[in-house]
Structure formats: C-alpha cells, structure tokens
Design an enzyme around this catalytic site. Structure first.
Site, PDB file in Angstrom:
ATOM      1  N   GLU A  96       0.723  -1.193  -0.033  1.00 10.43           N
ATOM      2  CA  GLU A  96      -0.029  -0.099  -0.004  1.00 10.43           C
ATOM      3  C   GLU A  96       0.724   1.421  -0.013  1.00 10.43           C
ATOM      4  O   GLU A  96       1.891   1.248   0.725  1.00 10.43           O
ATOM      5  CB  GLU A  96      -0.840   0.099   1.311  1.00 10.43           C
ATOM      6  CG  GLU A  96      -2.064  -0.925   1.412  1.00 10.43           C
ATOM      7  CD  GLU A  96      -2.634  -0.946   2.501  1.00 10.43           C
ATOM      8  OE1 GLU A  96      -3.860  -1.607   2.139  1.00 10.43           O
ATOM      9  OE2 GLU A  96      -2.538  -0.735   3.496  1.00 10.43           O
ATOM     10  N   CYS A 109       3.572   8.786   0.834  1.00 14.15           N
ATOM     11  CA  CYS A 109       4.095   7.904   1.820  1.00 14.15           C
ATOM     12  C   CYS A 109       4.285   6.619   1.215  1.00 14.15           C
ATOM     13  O   CYS A 109       3.488   5.881   0.623  1.00 14.15           O
ATOM     14  CB  CYS A 109       3.266   7.748   3.092  1.00 14.15           C
ATOM     15  SG  CYS A 109       3.877   6.527   4.216  1.00 14.15           S
ATOM     16  N   CYS A 116       7.277  -6.558   6.809  1.00 17.40           N
ATOM     17  CA  CYS A 116       8.315  -6.153   7.615  1.00 17.40           C
ATOM     18  C   CYS A 116       8.875  -6.859   8.624  1.00 17.40           C
ATOM     19  O   CYS A 116       8.181  -7.680   9.123  1.00 17.40           O
ATOM     20  CB  CYS A 116       7.987  -4.791   8.220  1.00 17.40           C
ATOM     21  SG  CYS A 116       9.167  -3.809   9.075  1.00 17.40           S
ATOM     22  N   CYS A 120       7.532  -4.702  15.340  1.00 20.50           N
ATOM     23  CA  CYS A 120       7.058  -3.792  16.238  1.00 20.50           C
ATOM     24  C   CYS A 120       5.448  -4.001  16.794  1.00 20.50           C
ATOM     25  O   CYS A 120       4.464  -4.277  15.925  1.00 20.50           O
ATOM     26  CB  CYS A 120       7.002  -2.316  15.626  1.00 20.50           C
ATOM     27  SG  CYS A 120       8.695  -1.550  15.264  1.00 20.50           S
ATOM     28  N   CYS A 123       2.131  -2.220  15.152  1.00 17.29           N
ATOM     29  CA  CYS A 123       2.260  -1.819  14.011  1.00 17.29           C
ATOM     30  C   CYS A 123       1.480  -3.039  13.224  1.00 17.29           C
ATOM     31  O   CYS A 123       1.792  -4.084  13.025  1.00 17.29           O
ATOM     32  CB  CYS A 123       3.506  -1.542  13.354  1.00 17.29           C
ATOM     33  SG  CYS A 123       3.708  -1.310  11.306  1.00 17.29           S
ATOM     34  N   SER A 222      12.462   6.291  14.126  1.00 13.94           N
ATOM     35  CA  SER A 222      11.240   5.805  15.097  1.00 13.94           C
ATOM     36  C   SER A 222      11.832   5.453  16.432  1.00 13.94           C
ATOM     37  O   SER A 222      12.022   4.415  16.783  1.00 13.94           O
ATOM     38  CB  SER A 222      10.463   4.892  14.577  1.00 13.94           C
ATOM     39  OG  SER A 222      10.039   5.195  13.099  1.00 13.94           O
ATOM     40  N   CYS A 341      -0.687   6.385   9.830  1.00 12.49           N
ATOM     41  CA  CYS A 341       0.630   5.712  10.208  1.00 12.49           C
ATOM     42  C   CYS A 341       0.143   4.306  10.889  1.00 12.49           C
ATOM     43  O   CYS A 341      -0.465   4.264  11.851  1.00 12.49           O
ATOM     44  CB  CYS A 341       1.293   6.637  11.297  1.00 12.49           C
ATOM     45  SG  CYS A 341       1.905   8.145  10.586  1.00 12.49           S
TER      46      CYS A 341
HETATM   47  N1  SAH Z   1      10.000   1.049   9.510  1.00 13.46           N
HETATM   48  C1  SAH Z   1      10.405   2.459   9.684  1.00 13.46           C
HETATM   49  C2  SAH Z   1       9.250   2.925   8.324  1.00 13.46           C
HETATM   50  C3  SAH Z   1       7.881   2.894   8.788  1.00 13.46           C
HETATM   51  S1  SAH Z   1       7.419   4.535   9.247  1.00 13.46           S
HETATM   52  C4  SAH Z   1      10.265   3.197  10.637  1.00 13.46           C
HETATM   53  O1  SAH Z   1       9.913   2.284  11.518  1.00 13.46           O
HETATM   54  O2  SAH Z   1      10.492   4.078  10.900  1.00 13.46           O
HETATM   55  C5  SAH Z   1       5.996   4.396   9.821  1.00 13.46           C
HETATM   56  C6  SAH Z   1       5.678   5.226  11.273  1.00 13.46           C
HETATM   57  O3  SAH Z   1       4.548   4.691  11.783  1.00 13.46           O
HETATM   58  C7  SAH Z   1       6.775   4.555  12.204  1.00 13.46           C
HETATM   59  O4  SAH Z   1       7.043   5.745  13.116  1.00 13.46           O
HETATM   60  C8  SAH Z   1       5.983   3.705  13.169  1.00 13.46           C
HETATM   61  O5  SAH Z   1       6.359   3.226  14.277  1.00 13.46           O
HETATM   62  C9  SAH Z   1       4.610   4.488  13.024  1.00 13.46           C
HETATM   63  N2  SAH Z   1       3.519   3.508  13.390  1.00 13.46           N
HETATM   64  C10 SAH Z   1       3.316   2.113  13.399  1.00 13.46           C
HETATM   65  N3  SAH Z   1       2.234   1.720  13.874  1.00 13.46           N
HETATM   66  C11 SAH Z   1       1.493   2.657  14.345  1.00 13.46           C
HETATM   67  C12 SAH Z   1       0.168   3.079  14.605  1.00 13.46           C
HETATM   68  N4  SAH Z   1      -0.375   2.105  14.770  1.00 13.46           N
HETATM   69  N5  SAH Z   1       0.047   4.270  15.041  1.00 13.46           N
HETATM   70  C13 SAH Z   1       0.513   5.203  14.685  1.00 13.46           C
HETATM   71  N6  SAH Z   1       1.948   5.324  14.281  1.00 13.46           N
HETATM   72  C14 SAH Z   1       2.291   3.836  14.024  1.00 13.46           C
END
Ligand code: SAH
Length: 356
Positions: A96, A109, A116, A120, A123, A222, A341
C-alpha cells in the site's frame, strides 16, 4: 543484456544502467536521456510511444525490456482527502502507499518492503512478517501511480514531498533504496530535491551512517521509547540495536547546516506517555540535535494498545518544549480508510474492487 524469460523493467534501472543497456543495443549513450525523460517526466508506459526515439531503438528496446508499473488493485479515498492505493506487484504480492493532501501540495508515503521484519508490537505491517524487498522500480512505481492519479483528476496541487514511512524498514533494503533515491533526484527525471524526501527508520546499525553520507534525504528515527527496557517491549526488532548505541551512531550522523534529526515518538496510553517518560526523553535527546514529532497511536484491530487523551498528548509536548526541544504533533490523516501511520497491511488476496 537481453533476457528472454524475465524482461528488464526499465523503471528498475539507474540512469547509468539504462545507458549501459542502450549501448549494449548498439546505440550511443546519449539516447538514454531521451528514454529517461519518457519514463519519468512523460509517465510513458509503452516503449512504442517514445516518438522522438528512433524506430530501430524502440524495436530493440522492446525486445529487451518492458515498462512495468505496479497494478492499481484498489483506490480508497478518505473524507479528509487522503488516498490509499493497494498496488499489485508482478509476482502477486501487494503493498500500500498513501497520498496525503497538505495545504499547498501532496505528500506521498511510500513502502519499501512487502511486509516487515521489525515486528513492532503496535504496527499492522509488523503483524504480516517479512515477505520480500521491493525493487527500485516498485518503489518508484508508487510515485508514478500517484502522479498519474493526480494528473487524471486534473488536480492543481502537485506531489512535492515524499516520505519513506509506508510498509517495511528502508534500511533493510538499502541498495534498492539508494538506487530509488538517486533516480528520484535525477534532473531530467522526477527531480525531487533531498529537502523534499524523508526516510524513516526504526534504527538499524548497518547503513545508517552510509545513508547520511549520500546526502540524498533527511532522516527520521522511530524512537517511541525513552529507555532500552521500554523499547525492547514494544519494538523487539529495533531494540537489538541498544538505545545508547543508537544515540552514539546518530551523534556521528552528517547533518547539513541548520538541519536536525527528527525523532518520531508514538504515544501509547499507559505505556510510554507519562511525564516521567517525557523527562527521560529530554535527557536522552540532550546528546543530539533533535526535534520531535509526536504521533498519536492509530488503532489497529487485534492490537492491545490505546490512544492517549489529547490532554496527555499536550502535557507530554509541553515538557519537551519547556526544555527547548521543537516538538510537533503529527496530524493523523486517512484513519477512516486505514491509511494512517501504522495501519498499512495490504492484505494480498484482497479482491480487486474497482478503482483501477
Ligand atoms: N520502518 C520504518 C518505516 C515505517 S514508518 C520506521 O519504523 O520508521 C511508519 C511510522 O508509523 C513509524 O514511526 C511507526 O513506528 C509508526 N507507526 C506504526 N504503527 C503505528 C500506529 N498503529 N499508529 C501510529 N503510528 C504507527
């Protein structure tokens, strides 16, 4: 270079690779510039339509290569103007990407991997596990699809900023990421300046400083937790690089004048949003040139986390600001279409329900 079974996808090539292909077809290297402009400025998807390229070269190119864009399987439009694309890749995988309207431009984005490996806990992409890296043509294909979409709509605002904050961990697909960034910069192509591109990483040791040395983008990290102990609980993959060591590496990160590192901090109610967490964060970040972007958790079905109240978010922000750290709160967009996000999951096998 001709390969009968899997033809070369021209959007996968760097400018130099395209030059080499054209030379191998018996043409002078400067022809690459014309083809490159067709690919990236004129959004051309058919070699035969490259009218100022000689018929002979078009024929030879068509025998050796194709122009393959990701297939738009679904377009979802949010009430706030955010648009999410479900894109089908050549091998049947799907990713996506999201187009976000801002005051005077659009931001896209972009995803870098199918799934991945970072796992985390908050996510949606992390729940998928890792499937594979995306190729440069697949990453750039997201920009082409977004551009074409805006063009077809007659949208006056242009796609100006790119954030690598979609599915996947960009630094774990480093070689393809750099090829993608180089292609994005090419003045005869998409021509994005480094100030308009942000790469976000959960923080992996390998290639973090290499990326800085390329000067091709700005960096966002992050962070999401002020201590190693808390980080291990919510970001088990990323926490393999211990927090003190991550900060030490970031201290060496080459910054341009007036540039700082952006730390993303996801607020999860009762987990990392207390005043004490904010104070701990201030201490941690005192060692680097930092600004903070607070992200309020977006709910993902099946995950146990909750959003903090707006009051909690502001209180957290105030503690950082009082210590002189520039701190913004990320506006969440596209939650009604699961485009915010952390909500990207691109369930492959989703029926294509129009929009293509
Ligand atoms: N792997 C990279 C790129 C992903 S960026 C990274 O971790 O930076 C996506 C961003 O959204 C990251 O900061 C991630 O931690 C955040 N994110 C993940 N799940 C989320 C959620 N449920 N709500 C808000 N932000 C989230």
């Amino acid at each position: 270079m001709t390969n009968q079974t899997t033809p070369i996808n021209l959007t996968d090539l760097t400018f130099h690779e395209l030059e080499a292909l054209i030379v191998s077809l018996g043409e002078p290297p400067y022809r690459a510039r014309q083809v490159w402009q067709w690919l990236w400025q004129k959004l051309c998807r058919d070699i035969e339509l490259m009218t100022d390229v000689s018929k002979a070269l078009r024929t030879r190119l068509s025998e050796a290569a194709v122009i393959a864009w990701p297939r738009v399987l679904r377009v979802s439009e949010s009430a706030d103007g955010t648009v999410k694309f479900l894109l089908g890749l050549a091998d049947g995988e799907a990713v996506e990407c999201v187009l976000i309207p801002e005051r005077d431009h659009y931001t896209a984005c972009l995803s870098t991997q199918v799934g991945c490996a970072m796992a985390c806990g908050f996510c949606a992409t992390g729940m998928l596990g890792f499937r594979r890296n995306m190729t440069p043509g697949e990453m750039l294909g997201q920009v082409l699809v977004a551009r074409q979409y805006l063009l077809d709509k007659g949208e006056p605002l242009s796609l100006r900023n790119l954030v690598f904050m979609g599915m996947g961990e960009p630094l774990l697909n480093y070689e393809n990421l750099v090829k993608t960034l180089e292609a994005l910069h090419h003045p005869q192509g998409l021509d994005f300046s480094s100030r308009r591109i942000t790469v976000s990483t959960a923080g992996v040791r390998r290639h973090l400083l290499d990326l800085g040395k390329t000067g091709l983008c700005s960096l966002a990290i992050s962070l999401h937790a002020p201590t190693q102990e808390k980080r291990e609980k919510i970001m088990p993959g990323a926490a393999k690089l211990a927090l003190p060591e991550l900060i030490e590496i970031l201290r060496q990160y080459p910054l341009k004048p007036r540039e700082s590192l952006t730390f993303e901090y996801l607020l999860l109610a009762g987990v990392n949003d207390a005043d004490a967490d904010a104070r701990e964060l201030v201490r941690l970040l005192s060692r680097v040139k930092a600004k903070v972007n607070l992200i309020v958790y977006n709910a993902t079905p099946g995950l146990p986390y909750r959003q903090p109240s707006p009051e909690r978010v502001f209180a957290f922000q105030e503690i950082l600001k009082a210590k002189g750290i520039t701190t913004t709160i990320r506006k969440s967009k596209g939650a009604d279409i699961a485009a915010a996000c952390g909500q990207l999951r691109a369930e492959a096998g989703c029926p294509a329900d129009g929009g293509a």
